[in-house]
Design a protein around this motif. Structure first.
Motif, PDB file in Angstrom:
ATOM      1  N   ARG A   1       0.816  -1.215   0.000  1.00  0.00           N
ATOM      2  CA  ARG A   1       0.000   0.000   0.000  1.00  0.00           C
ATOM      3  C   ARG A   1       0.852   1.269   0.000  1.00  0.00           C
ATOM      4  NH1 ARG A   1      -5.245  -1.455   0.698  1.00  0.00           N
ATOM      5  NH2 ARG A   1      -5.975   0.453   1.662  1.00  0.00           N
ATOM      6  N   ILE A   2       2.068   1.187  -0.577  1.00  0.00           N
ATOM      7  CA  ILE A   2       3.000   2.309  -0.686  1.00  0.00           C
ATOM      8  C   ILE A   2       2.976   2.818  -2.126  1.00  0.00           C
ATOM      9  CG2 ILE A   2       5.425   3.038  -0.473  1.00  0.00           C
ATOM     10  CD1 ILE A   2       4.234   2.248   2.200  1.00  0.00           C
ATOM     11  N   LEU A   3       2.990   4.149  -2.292  1.00  0.00           N
ATOM     12  CA  LEU A   3       3.013   4.750  -3.621  1.00  0.00           C
ATOM     13  C   LEU A   3       4.308   4.397  -4.340  1.00  0.00           C
ATOM     14  CD1 LEU A   3       1.653   6.706  -5.652  1.00  0.00           C
ATOM     15  CD2 LEU A   3       2.921   8.549  -4.537  1.00  0.00           C
ATOM     16  N   ILE A   4       4.167   3.784  -5.543  1.00  0.00           N
ATOM     17  CA  ILE A   4       5.362   3.390  -6.292  1.00  0.00           C
ATOM     18  C   ILE A   4       5.468   4.075  -7.650  1.00  0.00           C
ATOM     19  CG2 ILE A   4       5.660   1.167  -5.149  1.00  0.00           C
ATOM     20  CD1 ILE A   4       4.316  -0.100  -7.679  1.00  0.00           C
ATOM     21  N   ALA A   5       4.371   4.686  -8.141  1.00  0.00           N
ATOM     22  CA  ALA A   5       4.442   5.333  -9.455  1.00  0.00           C
ATOM     23  C   ALA A   5       3.284   6.300  -9.644  1.00  0.00           C
ATOM     24  CB  ALA A   5       4.428   4.296 -10.569  1.00  0.00           C
ATOM     25  N   LEU A   6       3.525   7.301 -10.497  1.00  0.00           N
ATOM     26  CA  LEU A   6       2.484   8.218 -10.978  1.00  0.00           C
ATOM     27  C   LEU A   6       2.472   8.092 -12.490  1.00  0.00           C
ATOM     28  CD1 LEU A   6       4.091  10.585  -8.724  1.00  0.00           C
ATOM     29  CD2 LEU A   6       1.685  11.019  -8.939  1.00  0.00           C
ATOM     30  N   THR A   7       1.292   7.940 -13.085  1.00  0.00           N
ATOM     31  CA  THR A   7       1.202   7.852 -14.533  1.00  0.00           C
ATOM     32  C   THR A   7       0.250   8.929 -15.050  1.00  0.00           C
ATOM     33  OG1 THR A   7      -0.618   6.256 -14.503  1.00  0.00           O
ATOM     34  CG2 THR A   7       1.626   5.360 -14.510  1.00  0.00           C
TER      35      THR A   7
ATOM     36  N   GLU B   1     -11.861   4.444  -8.972  1.00  0.00           N
ATOM     37  CA  GLU B   1     -13.171   4.912  -8.517  1.00  0.00           C
ATOM     38  C   GLU B   1     -13.553   4.286  -7.184  1.00  0.00           C
ATOM     39  OE1 GLU B   1     -15.549   3.792 -11.850  1.00  0.00           O
ATOM     40  OE2 GLU B   1     -14.727   5.395 -13.107  1.00  0.00           O
ATOM     41  N   ASN B   2     -12.633   3.509  -6.601  1.00  0.00           N
ATOM     42  CA  ASN B   2     -12.832   2.846  -5.314  1.00  0.00           C
ATOM     43  C   ASN B   2     -13.966   1.833  -5.367  1.00  0.00           C
ATOM     44  OD1 ASN B   2     -11.717   2.417  -2.854  1.00  0.00           O
ATOM     45  ND2 ASN B   2     -12.493   4.270  -1.897  1.00  0.00           N
ATOM     46  N   ARG B   3     -14.221   1.277  -6.562  1.00  0.00           N
ATOM     47  CA  ARG B   3     -15.241   0.248  -6.724  1.00  0.00           C
ATOM     48  C   ARG B   3     -14.614  -1.141  -6.760  1.00  0.00           C
ATOM     49  NH1 ARG B   3     -18.055   2.539 -11.841  1.00  0.00           N
ATOM     50  NH2 ARG B   3     -18.815   0.409 -11.970  1.00  0.00           N
ATOM     51  N   LEU B   4     -13.288  -1.194  -6.791  1.00  0.00           N
ATOM     52  CA  LEU B   4     -12.528  -2.435  -6.736  1.00  0.00           C
ATOM     53  C   LEU B   4     -11.372  -2.148  -5.794  1.00  0.00           C
ATOM     54  CD1 LEU B   4     -12.150  -5.300  -8.044  1.00  0.00           C
ATOM     55  CD2 LEU B   4     -10.700  -4.184  -9.726  1.00  0.00           C
ATOM     56  N   SER B   5     -11.219  -2.949  -4.754  1.00  0.00           N
ATOM     57  CA  SER B   5     -10.235  -2.602  -3.728  1.00  0.00           C
ATOM     58  C   SER B   5      -8.797  -2.857  -4.161  1.00  0.00           C
ATOM     59  CB  SER B   5     -10.539  -3.341  -2.426  1.00  0.00           C
ATOM     60  OG  SER B   5     -10.476  -4.723  -2.634  1.00  0.00           O
ATOM     61  N   ILE B   6      -8.554  -3.891  -4.912  1.00  0.00           N
ATOM     62  CA  ILE B   6      -7.202  -4.153  -5.400  1.00  0.00           C
ATOM     63  C   ILE B   6      -7.309  -4.931  -6.704  1.00  0.00           C
ATOM     64  CG2 ILE B   6      -6.835  -6.295  -4.121  1.00  0.00           C
ATOM     65  CD1 ILE B   6      -3.910  -5.225  -3.651  1.00  0.00           C
ATOM     66  N   SER B   7      -6.419  -4.624  -7.595  1.00  0.00           N
ATOM     67  CA  SER B   7      -6.423  -5.283  -8.893  1.00  0.00           C
ATOM     68  C   SER B   7      -5.061  -5.910  -9.117  1.00  0.00           C
ATOM     69  CB  SER B   7      -6.733  -4.259  -9.991  1.00  0.00           C
ATOM     70  OG  SER B   7      -6.715  -4.877 -11.243  1.00  0.00           O
ATOM     71  N   GLY B   8      -5.000  -7.219  -9.082  1.00  0.00           N
ATOM     72  CA  GLY B   8      -3.707  -7.883  -9.232  1.00  0.00           C
ATOM     73  C   GLY B   8      -2.817  -7.584  -8.045  1.00  0.00           C
ATOM     74  N   GLN B   9      -1.667  -7.024  -8.303  1.00  0.00           N
ATOM     75  CA  GLN B   9      -0.722  -6.708  -7.241  1.00  0.00           C
ATOM     76  C   GLN B   9      -0.706  -5.232  -6.897  1.00  0.00           C
ATOM     77  OE1 GLN B   9       3.082  -8.128  -8.480  1.00  0.00           O
ATOM     78  NE2 GLN B   9       2.364 -10.195  -8.826  1.00  0.00           N
TER      79      GLN B   9
ATOM     80  N   LYS C   1       6.995   6.734  -0.062  1.00  0.00           N
ATOM     81  CA  LYS C   1       6.710   7.242   1.286  1.00  0.00           C
ATOM     82  C   LYS C   1       5.220   7.220   1.612  1.00  0.00           C
ATOM     83  CE  LYS C   1      10.508  10.507   0.797  1.00  0.00           C
ATOM     84  NZ  LYS C   1      10.823  11.912   0.611  1.00  0.00           N
ATOM     85  N   LEU C   2       4.416   7.722   0.692  1.00  0.00           N
ATOM     86  CA  LEU C   2       2.979   7.879   0.934  1.00  0.00           C
ATOM     87  C   LEU C   2       2.260   6.538   0.856  1.00  0.00           C
ATOM     88  CD1 LEU C   2       0.707  10.091   1.257  1.00  0.00           C
ATOM     89  CD2 LEU C   2       0.412   9.871  -1.217  1.00  0.00           C
ATOM     90  N   THR C   3       1.363   6.278   1.824  1.00  0.00           N
ATOM     91  CA  THR C   3       0.545   5.067   1.768  1.00  0.00           C
ATOM     92  C   THR C   3      -0.819   5.416   1.192  1.00  0.00           C
ATOM     93  OG1 THR C   3      -0.479   5.290   3.945  1.00  0.00           O
ATOM     94  CG2 THR C   3       1.670   4.166   3.849  1.00  0.00           C
TER      95      THR C   3
END
Length: 82
Positions: free
Chosen positions: A15-21, A43-51, A69-71
């Motif tokens: 749950r750590i920020l790893i990239a901005l696209t 949209e927070n309608r799917l909690s996690i997708s893959g990894q 740094k950011l979670t």
């Protein structure tokens, strides 16, 4: 900036920020996750997708210096995205 044009934040399984696209399409290409799943997660309608977890980069906008740094929980609290 519309959601279609919004940057996408990518968080890893810790749950750590790893990239901005620049878009959901570029987030999908970078991670190998289906673009529709990226959108649903943003949209927070799917909690996690893959990894990965994804969020649109909305106000307050997040900068590159928060990578590693950011979670996702801190981001959700900052922008009331829960």
């Amino acid at each position: 900036m519309t959601r279609k044009d919004s940057q996408v934040l990518i968080f890893n399984t810790e749950r750590i920020l790893i990239a901005l696209t620049t878009s959901t399409r570029s987030a999908a290409l970078l991670t190998g996750v289906n673009e529709n799943d990226v959108k649903l997660c943003c949209e927070n309608r799917l909690s996690i997708s893959g990894q990965y977890c994804f969020r649109y980069n909305v106000d307050p906008s997040i900068a590159d210096d928060t990578l590693g740094k950011l979670t996702i929980d801190e981001y959700d609290n900052l922008c009331d995205c829960k």
